[in-house]
Design a protein around this motif. Structure first.
Motif, short mmCIF file in Angstrom:
data_model
loop_
_atom_site.label_atom_id
_atom_site.label_comp_id
_atom_site.label_asym_id
_atom_site.label_seq_id
_atom_site.Cartn_x
_atom_site.Cartn_y
_atom_site.Cartn_z
N GLN A 129 -3.49 5.73 5.67
CA GLN A 129 -4.46 4.81 5.19
C GLN A 129 -4.56 4.92 3.77
N LYS A 130 -4.81 3.86 3.01
CA LYS A 130 -4.87 3.84 1.30
C LYS A 130 -6.15 3.34 0.87
N LEU A 131 -6.64 3.93 -0.02
CA LEU A 131 -7.84 3.63 -0.83
C LEU A 131 -7.23 2.43 -1.98
N LEU A 141 -16.25 4.82 -0.40
CA LEU A 141 -16.35 3.45 -0.72
C LEU A 141 -18.15 3.24 -0.85
N ASP A 142 -19.01 4.08 -0.05
CA ASP A 142 -20.27 3.96 -0.40
C ASP A 142 -20.60 4.41 -1.63
N GLU A 143 -20.01 5.08 -2.28
CA GLU A 143 -20.36 5.63 -3.81
C GLU A 143 -19.86 4.62 -4.78
N LEU A 144 -18.88 3.72 -4.44
CA LEU A 144 -18.28 2.86 -5.39
C LEU A 144 -19.12 1.34 -5.45
N THR A 145 -19.98 1.36 -6.46
CA THR A 145 -20.95 0.28 -6.51
C THR A 145 -20.46 -0.75 -7.41
N THR A 146 -19.72 -0.19 -8.50
CA THR A 146 -19.23 -1.09 -9.55
C THR A 146 -17.85 -1.41 -9.45
N THR A 147 -17.31 -0.70 -8.45
CA THR A 147 -15.74 -0.80 -8.27
C THR A 147 -15.30 -1.50 -7.18
N PRO A 148 -14.67 -2.55 -7.06
CA PRO A 148 -14.26 -3.22 -5.79
C PRO A 148 -13.04 -2.28 -5.25
N ALA A 149 -13.41 -2.13 -3.81
CA ALA A 149 -12.36 -1.22 -3.11
C ALA A 149 -12.47 -1.45 -1.72
N LEU A 150 -10.90 -1.29 -1.21
CA LEU A 150 -10.70 -1.54 0.03
C LEU A 150 -9.90 -0.39 0.79
N VAL A 151 -10.02 -0.20 2.14
CA VAL A 151 -8.95 0.76 2.74
C VAL A 151 -8.02 0.17 3.59
N LEU A 152 -6.63 0.21 3.34
CA LEU A 152 -5.81 -0.56 4.01
C LEU A 152 -5.11 0.36 4.77
N GLY A 153 -4.72 -0.05 5.91
CA GLY A 153 -3.80 0.79 6.97
C GLY A 153 -2.55 0.15 7.24
N ARG A 154 -2.13 0.62 8.38
CA ARG A 154 -0.67 0.23 8.92
C ARG A 154 -0.43 -1.58 8.47
N HIS A 155 0.48 -1.75 7.99
CA HIS A 155 0.84 -3.54 8.21
C HIS A 155 -0.15 -4.14 7.06
N LEU A 156 -0.99 -3.28 6.37
CA LEU A 156 -2.11 -3.94 5.45
C LEU A 156 -3.48 -4.30 5.96
N ASP A 157 -3.32 -3.79 7.18
CA ASP A 157 -4.58 -4.18 7.84
C ASP A 157 -5.88 -3.83 7.36
N ILE A 158 -6.80 -4.59 6.83
CA ILE A 158 -8.03 -4.45 6.11
C ILE A 158 -8.97 -3.53 7.13
#
Length: 289
Positions: free
Chosen positions: A253-255, A115-132
């Protein structure tokens, strides 16, 4: 042992898959006689799978489980895609799951570094139940200021169905929302009885009629990639491709990243938003921060 609820869920899924097929689809001759119900008959599925009609009927009635060899044959006969296949096997293996309260998830350090490296790409990490679990500044600028969302409410599905501003971002909200519901159904099949999932589904079923209808409908869709169209208040309309990448170190966990073809207005919009975000720079955030 399988619970009565587990077997009922498996039987209902098989009935719905059978109803979507025609004899011609599976290589059987079409009959001129009208059918009382749509789709294949039970005896036709049983014949193609290689088991007795009585045995197959017990599966659909929720009165029996099936060995893996029969499940594999059902995948072939019912023309299940990859997601439906996974769903079938997860339902059939649900007796292996022991519901329990799990500790709160924290973003894996490797995903946080990405995530720290992705400065021009929106990114989330989702866990169980789609928790952010975590997000980068551009994801917050694109979707919502997750810092303002209480940690216990920081869930993608909950925001999509309950936050009017979040919902209005999506020009194709219904498509994205149905994909979200399908993802939750797969998660629920992997961990039947999960109290966190039960709480989330119960809440959204009461709040939103569409969620309640789609959850009952059991539609299965591809969940690993897709396209979403947003109307952002700062940069206008965006068409973004999203991809979901599973963390090898923690498969729960999913990026999720969003990109656009270079040279398109959507790509230019992301670059502008990234530049605007850099001027107001804040470090990558996670739910535990």
């Amino acid at each position: 042992m399988y619970s009565k609820e587990d077997l009922s869920e498996l039987g209902e899924f098989l009935r719905e898959c059978r109803a979507r097929l025609s004899p011609r689809t599976v290589g059987l001759p079409e009959s001129e006689a009208s059918r009382r119900v749509p789709g294949l008959r039970r005896e036709e599925v049983a014949q193609l799978v290689g088991i007795s009609t009585h045995s197959y009927a017990r599966l659909e009635q929720g009165r029996a489980s099936a060995p893996r060899s029969v499940l594999a044959a059902l995948v072939r006969v019912l023309h299940l895609d990859d997601d439906q296949r996974d769903h079938l096997f997860e339902l059939a293996a649900s007796d292996e799951y022991e519901p329990r309260r799990r500790p709160a998830q924290k973003v894996h350090p490797r995903l946080r570094r990405i995530l720290d490296e992705l400065t021009t790409t929106p990114a989330l990490v989702l866990g169980r139940h789609l928790d952010i679990l975590a997000w980068n500044p551009l994801a917050a600028a694109l979707l919502t200021d997750f810092d303002l969302v209480p940690e216990k409410k920081r869930n993608y599905a909950r925001l999509l169905f309950t936050d009017p501003a979040f919902r209005e971002l999506y020009l194709d909200w219904r498509t994205n929302a149905r994909t979200c519901v399908a993802h939750l159904r797969l998660e629920a099949a992997r961990r039947p009885g999960d109290p966190g999932m039960a709480t989330l589904v119960g809440e959204l079923s009461v709040i939103d009629d569409d969620f309640r209808q789609w959850w009952a409908g059991r539609q299965m869709t591809g969940l690993r990639m897709g396209t979403k169209r947003l109307r952002h208040p700062l940069v206008g309309d965006l068409t973004l491709d999203w991809d979901s990448l599973t963390c090898t170190a923690d498969p729960a966990q999913k990026l999720v990243i969003s990109t656009a073809d270079p040279g398109t207005p959507s790509h230019d919009g992301l670059l502008f938003l990234a530049s605007w975000t850099a001027d107001r720079h804040s470090p990558t955030r996670d739910a535990a921060a």
